[in-house]
Write an enzyme that holds these catalytic residues in place. Sequence first.
Site, short mmCIF file in Angstrom:
data_model
loop_
_atom_site.label_atom_id
_atom_site.label_comp_id
_atom_site.label_asym_id
_atom_site.label_seq_id
_atom_site.Cartn_x
_atom_site.Cartn_y
_atom_site.Cartn_z
N GLU A 35 -5.24 -10.72 0.29
CA GLU A 35 -4.82 -9.58 -0.53
C GLU A 35 -5.01 -8.33 0.30
O GLU A 35 -6.13 -7.82 0.42
CB GLU A 35 -5.69 -9.47 -1.79
CG GLU A 35 -5.54 -10.61 -2.76
CD GLU A 35 -4.21 -10.62 -3.47
OE1 GLU A 35 -3.39 -9.69 -3.27
OE2 GLU A 35 -3.96 -11.58 -4.20
N CYS A 92 -5.39 -0.41 -3.82
CA CYS A 92 -4.30 -0.96 -2.99
C CYS A 92 -2.96 -0.90 -3.69
O CYS A 92 -1.92 -0.92 -3.04
CB CYS A 92 -4.63 -2.38 -2.53
SG CYS A 92 -5.03 -3.47 -3.88
#
Length: 480
Positions: free
Chosen positions: A253, A287
């Site tokens: 990720e 993010c």
Amino acid sequence: MQRQYRDTLPHYINGAWVQPTSGDYQDVMNPSTNTPIGKLGHASKADLDKAIAAAQSGFNTWRRVSAFERSKILRKAADLVRARVEQIATILTFEQGKLLAEAKLEVMGSADVIEWFAEEGRRAYGRIIPARADGVRNMVLMEPVGPVAGFSPWNFPVLQAARKISGALAAGCSIIIKCPEETPGSPIEFVKCFEEAGVPAGVINLVYGVPAVISEYLISSPAIRKISFTGSVPVGKHLASLAGQHMKRSTMELGGHAPVLVFDDVETDGIATLLAGMKYRNAGQVCVSPTRFFVQERSYDKFVAKFTDLARGIAVGDGFDPNSKMGPLANPRRVNAMETTLLDAQEKGAKVETGGKRIGNAGNFFEPTVLTNVPTHARIMHEEPFGPIAVMLRFKDTDEVLERANSLPFGLASYAFTKDAKTATKVSDGLDHGMVSINHFGIALPETPFGGVKESGYGHEGGIEGLNAYLSTKFVSHLG
Ligand code: NAD
């Protein structure tokens, strides 16, 4: 406040809270003041060997606990996390800086993650495939992949640990998780909830230390069968290549640089208000934070004016101050990164509409910033800012904006706002990102897949995909 934080923070290995043996320590800092609030020891290789042995025996125990029982234990852990929200969130704000209200949401969201995986772990179904010969049973079994090595970052210290621990445990795996050295206290309190809920010794092991040393050691250990990392693209590429050398499955990720497309047919003020809230949440250290704001030409000036007003009005201060609307950045590196990124953009012709400076000398405070006139070759156009900077860009039509939105090597989150159904379909088909949210902020729920494409990584952490990440497929063909 100091009393809520322990002077020397422990690791959790084989069911015991222990001090590591390397003899090396680092200070844990309060990002609001840049003063030390605690000490954290680094794991030695001997400590890691103990954690590996514990994860192996923990796996042998936990995989034999029925999915039904595992679910009960995990749901109890979720209840404990909810009951301790004040305590865990207070520690989280103290060490990470985010607003206390945001910290509480993170902790409550983490309990939801545990609970969802607790439920979904009971539905890790296999299947039967019709056989070619009489008397043959072709069975597909889903088995826990084995001991996991997890690496979670400092922007959501509890939530990111929750995703990795819950997914692994729901599938029947054990885990060694290296949580962030900068924010170690809240993951410790979080892991205690699993311990007290009845997770057996060795199933969760929590370590801290020098990230590169720990990751190299764990990834190369034959006992470790799966890697899960959340963090930056360069580190992710490095860990993925290590995992490849040892043929380990991995979930990566990594970062993004989320485009948001605002079309002329929407009401700009309301959308600007929603987006400013999303942008400056956790001081932009998210993010999936919107970073490149593409606004269609007729609405551009009005949108930028409203967004800039909102950014200018955000009170920046300590996360415990009820008047603060944005806390400090998590560490001094981020403040330096904001300054160098902005200097580069300004040298290349960008205009600062608001913000652009650090605030004060103590703590990592930085002004909510809006940039316009940013040329494509400025660093901020192709490097994730990971901080409170929004870049405003004007666009003409859908094809052009899709090309620009897809032009980076990243593909994590993306957003679009339009009333037109055809445009919405075209955009959801055309955005080359792992997640597309149209007309609202609809990503990162426990039950929905969370993950990127291109350099943003591979694999998912939510939804059934998040459980499958910790399961391997075994085919059994049985005659008789
Ligand atoms: P960094 O690249 O040094 O570290 C990012 C994370 O990876 C940290 O949690 C760190 O402890 C960990 N890490 C670093 N080297 C490692 C290694 N060899 N093995 C295992 N873990 C390792 O950068 P940073 O200054 O801490 O963070 C800044 C950048 O990281 C940001 O620009 C952002 O892109 C990225 N980041 C992304 C996320 C995310 O949610 N995807 C979270 C935090 C940071």
